[in-house]
Design an enzyme around this catalytic site. Structure first.
Site, PDB file in Angstrom:
ATOM      1  N   THR A 130       0.833  -1.241   0.041  1.00 22.94           N
ATOM      2  CA  THR A 130      -0.014   0.184  -0.027  1.00 22.94           C
ATOM      3  C   THR A 130       0.715   1.224   0.072  1.00 22.94           C
ATOM      4  O   THR A 130       2.055   1.301   0.436  1.00 22.94           O
ATOM      5  CB  THR A 130      -0.974   0.046   1.131  1.00 22.94           C
ATOM      6  OG1 THR A 130      -1.274   1.243   1.455  1.00 22.94           O
ATOM      7  CG2 THR A 130      -0.223  -0.357   2.552  1.00 22.94           C
ATOM      8  N   ASP A 131       0.403   2.424  -0.525  1.00 23.73           N
ATOM      9  CA  ASP A 131       0.912   3.523  -0.344  1.00 23.73           C
ATOM     10  C   ASP A 131       1.016   4.233   1.080  1.00 23.73           C
ATOM     11  O   ASP A 131       1.709   5.150   1.376  1.00 23.73           O
ATOM     12  CB  ASP A 131       0.304   4.632  -1.155  1.00 23.73           C
ATOM     13  CG  ASP A 131      -1.155   5.083  -0.934  1.00 23.73           C
ATOM     14  OD1 ASP A 131      -1.830   4.183  -0.074  1.00 23.73           O
ATOM     15  OD2 ASP A 131      -1.766   5.969  -1.606  1.00 23.73           O
ATOM     16  N   GLU A 132       0.343   3.409   1.979  1.00 24.53           N
ATOM     17  CA  GLU A 132       0.329   4.167   3.320  1.00 24.53           C
ATOM     18  C   GLU A 132       1.378   3.666   4.013  1.00 24.53           C
ATOM     19  O   GLU A 132       1.804   4.351   4.976  1.00 24.53           O
ATOM     20  CB  GLU A 132      -0.729   3.486   3.985  1.00 24.53           C
ATOM     21  CG  GLU A 132      -2.305   3.658   3.556  1.00 24.53           C
ATOM     22  CD  GLU A 132      -3.418   3.141   4.428  1.00 24.53           C
ATOM     23  OE1 GLU A 132      -3.497   3.052   5.544  1.00 24.53           O
ATOM     24  OE2 GLU A 132      -4.359   2.804   3.578  1.00 24.53           O
ATOM     25  N   TYR A 155      -1.799  -0.985  10.993  1.00 24.40           N
ATOM     26  CA  TYR A 155      -2.021  -1.528   9.686  1.00 24.40           C
ATOM     27  C   TYR A 155      -0.791  -1.209   8.726  1.00 24.40           C
ATOM     28  O   TYR A 155       0.079  -2.241   8.192  1.00 24.40           O
ATOM     29  CB  TYR A 155      -3.236  -1.175   8.948  1.00 24.40           C
ATOM     30  CG  TYR A 155      -3.442  -1.429   7.499  1.00 24.40           C
ATOM     31  CD1 TYR A 155      -3.296  -2.816   7.041  1.00 24.40           C
ATOM     32  CD2 TYR A 155      -3.304  -0.457   6.635  1.00 24.40           C
ATOM     33  CE1 TYR A 155      -3.305  -3.051   5.547  1.00 24.40           C
ATOM     34  CE2 TYR A 155      -3.114  -0.652   5.113  1.00 24.40           C
ATOM     35  CZ  TYR A 155      -3.133  -1.759   4.377  1.00 24.40           C
ATOM     36  OH  TYR A 155      -3.442  -2.235   3.358  1.00 24.40           O
ATOM     37  N   LYS A 159       2.344  -3.761   7.054  1.00 22.79           N
ATOM     38  CA  LYS A 159       2.543  -3.559   5.713  1.00 22.79           C
ATOM     39  C   LYS A 159       4.077  -3.221   5.344  1.00 22.79           C
ATOM     40  O   LYS A 159       4.693  -3.849   4.439  1.00 22.79           O
ATOM     41  CB  LYS A 159       1.862  -2.810   4.753  1.00 22.79           C
ATOM     42  CG  LYS A 159       0.095  -3.382   4.867  1.00 22.79           C
ATOM     43  CD  LYS A 159       0.053  -4.626   4.280  1.00 22.79           C
ATOM     44  CE  LYS A 159       0.234  -4.747   2.705  1.00 22.79           C
ATOM     45  NZ  LYS A 159      -0.136  -5.967   2.394  1.00 22.79           N
ATOM     46  N   PRO A 210     -21.271   8.539   7.975  1.00 19.68           N
ATOM     47  CA  PRO A 210     -20.183   9.091   8.938  1.00 19.68           C
ATOM     48  C   PRO A 210     -19.055   9.497   7.959  1.00 19.68           C
ATOM     49  O   PRO A 210     -18.611   8.832   7.137  1.00 19.68           O
ATOM     50  CB  PRO A 210     -19.950   7.563   9.609  1.00 19.68           C
ATOM     51  CG  PRO A 210     -20.261   6.437   8.802  1.00 19.68           C
ATOM     52  CD  PRO A 210     -21.395   6.729   7.782  1.00 19.68           C
ATOM     53  N   TYR A 212     -15.116  11.107   8.787  1.00 21.76           N
ATOM     54  CA  TYR A 212     -14.365  11.176   9.901  1.00 21.76           C
ATOM     55  C   TYR A 212     -13.764  12.804   9.803  1.00 21.76           C
ATOM     56  O   TYR A 212     -13.503  13.310   8.888  1.00 21.76           O
ATOM     57  CB  TYR A 212     -12.966  10.424   9.656  1.00 21.76           C
ATOM     58  CG  TYR A 212     -13.361   8.864  10.021  1.00 21.76           C
ATOM     59  CD1 TYR A 212     -14.612   8.589  10.558  1.00 21.76           C
ATOM     60  CD2 TYR A 212     -12.456   7.848   9.903  1.00 21.76           C
ATOM     61  CE1 TYR A 212     -14.724   7.255  10.664  1.00 21.76           C
ATOM     62  CE2 TYR A 212     -12.453   6.537  10.197  1.00 21.76           C
ATOM     63  CZ  TYR A 212     -14.008   6.089  10.621  1.00 21.76           C
ATOM     64  OH  TYR A 212     -14.091   4.821  10.692  1.00 21.76           O
ATOM     65  N   HIS A 288      -5.009   9.929  11.705  1.00 20.90           N
ATOM     66  CA  HIS A 288      -5.617   9.917  10.522  1.00 20.90           C
ATOM     67  C   HIS A 288      -4.504  10.748   9.498  1.00 20.90           C
ATOM     68  O   HIS A 288      -4.576  11.970   9.673  1.00 20.90           O
ATOM     69  CB  HIS A 288      -7.059  10.595  10.457  1.00 20.90           C
ATOM     70  CG  HIS A 288      -7.859   9.983   9.308  1.00 20.90           C
ATOM     71  ND1 HIS A 288      -9.114  10.566   9.101  1.00 20.90           N
ATOM     72  CD2 HIS A 288      -7.621   9.208   8.310  1.00 20.90           C
ATOM     73  CE1 HIS A 288      -9.524   9.930   8.240  1.00 20.90           C
ATOM     74  NE2 HIS A 288      -8.772   9.148   7.651  1.00 20.90           N
TER      75      HIS A 288
END
Ligand code: NAD
Length: 345
Positions: A130-132, A155, A159, A210, A212, A288
């Site tokens: 992932t790019d995260e 997470y 990764k 919802p 955030y 976040h």
């Protein structure tokens, strides 16, 4: 090719399985069938002579060895993972186990299988990430393959750890690997705990939608079938030992994305009041990340790959798919944790 796909009953893995079979590859789908899995995702290929399914946990070395020895794949595409950031905040243990220990176990099984086969140069271990792993951007800039890793959730940290293991197995043992890091996917068969299906299904049911924080977080959105296409491109034409960032060239703020989905539902399922009236701002996710953005230069210039679906087009297709397929998503709403607010820490 004969490809072993891990996590092929999940969202992206199933798109890879469907596309690989459509392209004439043989596919072995190895999946533990966790809460996030759904065999209906691969029902369209289940009867194909090119498809086989093996229920197994990637942490179970004996089971993985056995599957590799019986099927003798030319490549492994590794997508099995715990994938939901909010769940990683409430219960990081499963992420450490599957994403780190599971990847380690799979790498060791792949290494001994590759040795036993005479170390063919053509073998590939393709790690899907992932790019995260790159952390969070401000208003400007994009992640390149050389951006230093700076993961900020359990997470993304798990990764990032798995990416490091894959590179170490390439450098140390010579395992022929390729890696990809991609942005947020969306499309058909997306499990109904992730943002886009939550928005569609809550809006359809007249429930609060919802959002955030202030909805200002920016993501780059990649249509899942484009991702599957990019993954097969990298698998078959990517340079060994190299990593490729994959993006959708579709950046949007969460609030704009949600508003676009509401407008599509106003068109297809009009109600007395606009669906956007259901938007409800809720406490932000801890830590976040503000913005992710991908610099896709490498995959575009070296492999000639670009996404084919714009966000407008992809969202229209996705909303239409959810409207047409309640039999797919209805039973999933009863799975543990779905519909609950997770990850408030
Ligand atoms: N969804 C995204 O937007 C996104 C973006 C970038 C990268 N990725 C990566 O792509 C991969 C697939 O993501 P997804 O969204 O399809 O995930 P998903 O949660 O929809 O599917 C994961 C699949 O892996 C299986 N699995 C989980 N643990 C397992 C284990 N221990 N052994 C065997 N199978 C196991 C599950 O049963 C499920 O079928 C992941 O590695 C994820 O990190 C996802």
């Amino acid at each position: 090719m004969k490809i072993l796909v891990t996590g092929g009953a999940g969202f992206i893995g199933s798109a890879v399985v469907r596309q690989a079979v459509a392209e004439g590859h043989s596919v072995v789908n190895l999946d533990a069938l966790t809460y996030a899995a759904c065999l209906a995702n691969v029902a369209s290929v289940a009867d194909s002579p090119l498809y086989a399914f093996e229920q197994a946990d990637i942490c179970d070395r004996a089971a993985v060895d056995n599957i590799l020895a019986r099927h003798r794949p030319d490549a492994i595409m590794h997508l099995a993972a715990e994938s939901h950031v909010d769940r990683s905040i409430d219960g990081p243990g499963a992420f450490i186990q599957t994403n780190i220990t599971g990847t380690y176990t799979l790498l060791e099984a792949a290494r001994s299988y590759w040795d036993a086969e005479g170390r063919p140069d053509t073998f590939r271990f393709h790690h899907i990430s992932t790019d995260e792993v790159y952390g969070s951007l401000g208003a400007d800039g994009q992640f390149t393959e050389d951006t230093p890793y700076d993961p900020r959730s359990p997470y993304s940290a798990s990764k990032a750890a798995s990416d490091h293991l894959v590179r170490a197995w390439a450098e140390t043992y010579g395992l022929p690997v390729v890696l990809t890091n991609c942005s947020n996917n969306y499309g058909p068969y997306h499990f109904p705990e992730k943002l886009i299906p939550v928005v569609i299904l809550n809006a359809l049911h007249g429930k609060p939608i919802p959002v955030y924080g202030k909805g200002e977080n920016v993501r780059d959105w990649l249509y899942v079938e484009d991702h599957a296409d990019a993954l097969l491109t990298v698998l078959t034409r990517g340079q060994v030992g190299r990593s490729y960032n994959i993006g959708g060239e579709n950046e949007a703020r969460n609030i704009d994305l949600v508003t676009m989905i509401c407008a599509l539902l106003d068109q297809h399922r009009p109600e007395a009041v606009p669906h956007a009236d259901l938007i409800t701002y809720v406490t932000d996710r801890p830590g976040h990340d503000l913005r992710y953005a991908i610099d896709p230069t490498r995959i575009r210039t070296e492999l000639g790959w670009r996404p084919s679906v714009t966000l407008e087009e992809g969202l229209a297709r996705t909303v239409a798919w959810y409207l047409d397929n309640p039999d797919w998503w209805q039973p999933l709403l009863d799975r543990e944790g779905v519909g609950a607010r997770l990850g408030k820490a």
